[in-house]
Design a protein around this motif. Structure first.
Motif, PDB file in Angstrom:
ATOM      1  N   UNK A 299    -114.136 -58.311  14.307  1.00 38.02           N
ATOM      2  CA  UNK A 299    -113.264 -57.660  13.330  1.00 38.02           C
ATOM      3  C   UNK A 299    -112.584 -56.427  13.912  1.00 38.02           C
ATOM      4  N   UNK A 300    -112.755 -56.196  15.222  1.00 35.51           N
ATOM      5  CA  UNK A 300    -112.121 -55.037  15.860  1.00 35.51           C
ATOM      6  C   UNK A 300    -111.923 -55.314  17.344  1.00 35.51           C
ATOM      7  N   UNK A 301    -110.804 -54.845  17.867  1.00 35.59           N
ATOM      8  CA  UNK A 301    -110.501 -54.906  19.294  1.00 35.59           C
ATOM      9  C   UNK A 301    -110.466 -53.478  19.835  1.00 35.59           C
ATOM     10  N   UNK A 302    -111.170 -53.232  20.953  1.00 35.74           N
ATOM     11  CA  UNK A 302    -111.115 -51.929  21.611  1.00 35.74           C
ATOM     12  C   UNK A 302    -110.351 -52.083  22.925  1.00 35.74           C
ATOM     13  N   UNK A 303    -109.209 -51.410  23.025  1.00 40.13           N
ATOM     14  CA  UNK A 303    -108.376 -51.514  24.218  1.00 40.13           C
ATOM     15  C   UNK A 303    -109.037 -50.730  25.343  1.00 40.13           C
ATOM     16  N   UNK A 304    -109.200 -51.352  26.498  1.00 42.80           N
ATOM     17  CA  UNK A 304    -109.882 -50.715  27.609  1.00 42.80           C
ATOM     18  C   UNK A 304    -109.154 -49.451  28.059  1.00 42.80           C
ATOM     19  N   UNK A 305    -109.947 -48.436  28.417  1.00 44.32           N
ATOM     20  CA  UNK A 305    -109.404 -47.127  28.763  1.00 44.32           C
ATOM     21  C   UNK A 305    -108.500 -47.158  29.992  1.00 44.32           C
ATOM     22  N   UNK A 306    -108.664 -48.137  30.875  1.00 40.34           N
ATOM     23  CA  UNK A 306    -107.838 -48.177  32.080  1.00 40.34           C
ATOM     24  C   UNK A 306    -106.360 -48.350  31.738  1.00 40.34           C
ATOM     25  N   UNK A 307    -106.071 -49.054  30.649  1.00 40.86           N
ATOM     26  CA  UNK A 307    -104.690 -49.226  30.215  1.00 40.86           C
ATOM     27  C   UNK A 307    -104.207 -48.009  29.430  1.00 40.86           C
ATOM     28  N   UNK A 309    -105.277 -44.804  29.517  1.00 40.75           N
ATOM     29  CA  UNK A 309    -105.126 -43.564  30.278  1.00 40.75           C
ATOM     30  C   UNK A 309    -103.856 -43.560  31.130  1.00 40.75           C
ATOM     31  N   UNK A 310    -103.335 -44.745  31.488  1.00 40.89           N
ATOM     32  CA  UNK A 310    -102.150 -44.831  32.348  1.00 40.89           C
ATOM     33  C   UNK A 310    -100.860 -45.082  31.578  1.00 40.89           C
ATOM     34  N   UNK A 311    -100.942 -45.238  30.261  1.00 36.63           N
ATOM     35  CA  UNK A 311     -99.782 -45.755  29.530  1.00 36.63           C
ATOM     36  C   UNK A 311     -98.598 -44.787  29.509  1.00 36.63           C
ATOM     37  N   UNK A 312     -98.829 -43.484  29.710  1.00 37.31           N
ATOM     38  CA  UNK A 312     -97.712 -42.540  29.716  1.00 37.31           C
ATOM     39  C   UNK A 312     -96.998 -42.482  31.064  1.00 37.31           C
ATOM     40  N   UNK A 313     -97.600 -43.066  32.095  1.00 39.09           N
ATOM     41  CA  UNK A 313     -96.977 -43.044  33.426  1.00 39.09           C
ATOM     42  C   UNK A 313     -96.742 -44.449  33.984  1.00 39.09           C
ATOM     43  N   UNK A 314     -97.283 -45.461  33.328  1.00 38.36           N
ATOM     44  CA  UNK A 314     -97.140 -46.833  33.813  1.00 38.36           C
ATOM     45  C   UNK A 314     -96.497 -47.703  32.732  1.00 38.36           C
ATOM     46  N   UNK A 315     -95.331 -48.244  33.060  1.00 34.98           N
ATOM     47  CA  UNK A 315     -94.646 -49.113  32.106  1.00 34.98           C
ATOM     48  C   UNK A 315     -95.464 -50.366  31.831  1.00 34.98           C
ATOM     49  N   UNK A 316     -96.156 -50.881  32.859  1.00 38.62           N
ATOM     50  CA  UNK A 316     -96.979 -52.080  32.671  1.00 38.62           C
ATOM     51  C   UNK A 316     -98.146 -51.810  31.724  1.00 38.62           C
ATOM     52  N   UNK A 317     -98.825 -50.670  31.910  1.00 36.61           N
ATOM     53  CA  UNK A 317     -99.955 -50.340  31.037  1.00 36.61           C
ATOM     54  C   UNK A 317     -99.488 -50.157  29.596  1.00 36.61           C
ATOM     55  N   UNK A 335    -107.994 -52.019  15.473  1.00 33.50           N
ATOM     56  CA  UNK A 335    -107.722 -51.772  16.883  1.00 33.50           C
ATOM     57  C   UNK A 335    -108.091 -50.335  17.217  1.00 33.50           C
ATOM     58  N   UNK A 336    -108.850 -50.142  18.298  1.00 34.00           N
ATOM     59  CA  UNK A 336    -109.248 -48.816  18.762  1.00 34.00           C
ATOM     60  C   UNK A 336    -108.738 -48.627  20.187  1.00 34.00           C
ATOM     61  N   UNK A 337    -108.107 -47.499  20.447  1.00 33.99           N
ATOM     62  CA  UNK A 337    -107.675 -47.156  21.793  1.00 33.99           C
ATOM     63  C   UNK A 337    -108.696 -46.198  22.401  1.00 33.99           C
ATOM     64  N   UNK A 338    -109.362 -46.634  23.477  1.00 34.76           N
ATOM     65  CA  UNK A 338    -110.341 -45.794  24.172  1.00 34.76           C
ATOM     66  C   UNK A 338    -109.639 -44.962  25.257  1.00 34.76           C
ATOM     67  N   UNK A 339    -110.296 -43.882  25.664  1.00 36.28           N
ATOM     68  CA  UNK A 339    -109.785 -43.099  26.783  1.00 36.28           C
ATOM     69  C   UNK A 339    -108.588 -42.235  26.459  1.00 36.28           C
ATOM     70  N   UNK A 340    -108.481 -41.761  25.214  1.00 34.67           N
ATOM     71  CA  UNK A 340    -107.384 -40.875  24.828  1.00 34.67           C
ATOM     72  C   UNK A 340    -107.758 -39.458  25.264  1.00 34.67           C
ATOM     73  N   UNK A 341    -107.125 -38.969  26.326  1.00 34.26           N
ATOM     74  CA  UNK A 341    -107.532 -37.691  26.910  1.00 34.26           C
ATOM     75  C   UNK A 341    -106.444 -36.626  26.865  1.00 34.26           C
ATOM     76  N   UNK A 346    -101.993 -39.601  22.938  1.00 30.45           N
ATOM     77  CA  UNK A 346    -102.169 -39.759  21.496  1.00 30.45           C
ATOM     78  C   UNK A 346    -100.832 -39.974  20.802  1.00 30.45           C
ATOM     79  N   UNK A 347     -99.820 -39.213  21.190  1.00 26.42           N
ATOM     80  CA  UNK A 347     -98.495 -39.365  20.587  1.00 26.42           C
ATOM     81  C   UNK A 347     -97.889 -40.730  20.903  1.00 26.42           C
ATOM     82  N   UNK A 348     -98.075 -41.193  22.146  1.00 25.06           N
ATOM     83  CA  UNK A 348     -97.550 -42.507  22.531  1.00 25.06           C
ATOM     84  C   UNK A 348     -98.218 -43.618  21.732  1.00 25.06           C
ATOM     85  N   UNK A 349     -99.519 -43.488  21.519  1.00 21.22           N
ATOM     86  CA  UNK A 349    -100.235 -44.494  20.725  1.00 21.22           C
ATOM     87  C   UNK A 349     -99.772 -44.476  19.279  1.00 21.22           C
ATOM     88  N   UNK A 350     -99.521 -43.280  18.747  1.00 22.17           N
ATOM     89  CA  UNK A 350     -99.032 -43.179  17.376  1.00 22.17           C
ATOM     90  C   UNK A 350     -97.687 -43.887  17.227  1.00 22.17           C
TER      91      UNK A 350
END
Length: 495
Positions: A299-307, A309-317, A335-341, A346-350
């Protein structure tokens, strides 16, 4: 064990080599960067002893290069500068993803140096399933808890329980240091899961007595899903512990392939029928992701932190994170996003519509005693209007809350130290931390339990709006800082 000692002072290098050799470590000294990296290319050492003052270069530059090199082994830092600089550089190394096990101030204290090497040797000894079972029964395990908050309300959704092993002579070891050993032995992984679930139930009761009724998430291995009696046993324990089934979440990593899909579907389906919630952890890193998601009742998906943590600098992530969020929405799962540092993450995920956030930007893992204080502070500093540039609504605890009266400020842009009030005990703990003491040393000095010291540190960090030791000491004020002598170990870094 192979050690490389980088110090431009040959005499000090010989002193370190002599102490290391006495402990059975094969150590090699170098005095310049060219020789250092030549040795790194030829044979990667198990331990690097790195001085911060190196003549033509410096230790900070070498830390940056080691991080770029993805050096995965242990570092020991030494310096003739004050302990405050050592603490700052140690935290820099940790933030770069390096494993900094100890820092030492010059002039080197030989017993302290030998103690460091003894710890490193103990950590290098392979862990056995028998040792792990003894640790479980010997009260060497503990739980920390990390909040998971909702978007856009910023309410507390649940707490994830994270197991730690306080191994004698080695310090705190995270699950990555012993989980594979446990999974290789059915009795050990079952004992570990039983202990974790029992400790989580105890923490739930403690929080409930404090008026905080919040679900607890517990990680279990796919190796635990071999016993058809597991759903009934968990239901009985929930009943005895007074915990509603829907307040227990079980997180199962997708990287552990299910050997018997029929048996696994049976067990997970019965857990779900009994009201227990299921989450698929580290989503996106396993080859069987979509098959598992289609077959199993998560009933929940947790997105791995490796994706994340890189999403603000990696278009693929960013594309991967966006796709997983859309997948969760289409499958009607949380859906839970792990590794929000960072605020930027946080703004990109929002913007992408992620429902829940977890990571150091929200809070570091903390002992259960620190949760009420964190929750009160988060309630005063989190945005009410769904935007990260304003201040949030109080967390969801199962009871009514009142809006904060403080004027809005940027989330986690904390006031200066003179506007932050620490309790006398938190001040004592922070002062000893600034002196370079370990958590155990602080506990001995103040006649407190280790868990109590960790709770005071966590509450102080939260009150100060600090994400690491150096930042906390700086914000607490110069009055806390005294000259540091001898050694200092980072209790957050496994050896």
């Amino acid at each position: 064990m192979q050690m490389l000692v980088f110090d431009d002072d040959p005499e000090l290098g010989r002193l370190v080599i002599k102490s290391a050799t006495a402990k059975g470590i094969d150590a090699t000294p170098v005095t310049d960067a060219e020789s250092f990296w030549q040795h790194m290319r030829n044979a990667r050492p198990d331990v690097i002893v790195l001085d911060l003052e190196l003549g033509a270069t410096d230790g900070v530059e070498q830390l940056r290069l080691l991080a770029r090199y993805h050096y995965p082994e242990t570092l020991v830092l030494i310096s003739g500068h004050g302990g405050r600089l050592l603490s700052t550089v140690r935290d820099l190394g940790v933030s770069l993803g390096l494993k900094v096990a100890a820092v030492l101030e010059k002039p080197l204290h030989i017993p302290a140096l030998e103690h460091v090497f003894a710890r490193l040797m103990a950590a290098n000894e392979p862990v056995t399933a028998k040792q792990l079972r003894a640790a479980i029964t010997g009260n060497e395990m503990s739980l920390d808890f990390q909040p998971i908050v909702a978007m856009p309300s910023r309410r507390l959704k649940k707490l994830e329980a994270l197991i730690r092993w306080d191994r004698a002579g080695c310090g705190l070891i995270p699950p990555s240091g012993f989980l594979s050993i446990a999974e290789a032995d059915a009795a050990t992984i079952d004992a570990l899961a039983d202990w974790t679930i029992g400790a989580a139930f105890n923490a739930y009761r403690d929080l409930a007595r404090a008026g905080i009724n919040v679900p607890i998430a517990v990680n279990i291995s796919a190796k635990n899903l071999h016993d058809l009696t597991l759903p009934d046993r968990l239901e009985q324990r929930l009943r005895e512990g007074g915990m509603p089934p829907e307040h227990l979440w079980l997180e199962v990593s997708e990287t552990a392939a299910f050997k018997d899909a029929t048996l696994t579907m049976d067990i997970l389906s019965r857990l779900q029928l009994k009201g227990i919630r299921l989450s698929i952890d580290n989503f996106g890193t396993g080859y069987s992701s979509l098959a598992l998601l289609r077959q199993m009742p998560f009933s929940e998906i947790k997105i791995d932190r490796t994706f994340v943590s890189d999403m603000t600098v990696s278009r693929d992530s960013r594309a991967i994170v966006k796709s997983i969020i859309e997948l969760a929405v289409n499958m009607e799962t949380d859906c839970v996003a792990e590794g929000v540092e960072t605020r930027e993450t946080a703004s990109a995920l929002e913007q992408l519509g992620a429902c829940y956030l977890q990571g150091f930007w929200i809070a570091r893992p903390m002992p259960v005693e620190a949760v009420p204080s964190w929750l009160a502070i988060w309630g005063r500093t989190a945005p009410r209007d769904g935007h990260f540039d304003r201040l949030p609504e109080i967390a969801e605890t199962g009871r009514p809350t009142t809006p904060p009266v403080a004027p809005p400020i940027a989330a986690f842009e904390q006031p200066e130290a003179d506007t932050v009030r620490l309790s006398p005990r938190q001040t004592d703990v922070m002062r000893l931390l600034a002196e370079g003491r370990s958590v155990k040393a602080i506990a001995r000095e103040l006649n407190l339990g280790v868990g109590t010291v960790k709770a005071h540190l966590s509450m102080a960090y939260t009150a100060l709006g600090a994400h690491n030791r150096a930042e906390a000491i700086r914000r607490a004020g110069p009055a806390l800082v005294r000259p540091v002598n001898g050694e200092s170990f980072d209790h957050r870094v496994a050896c």
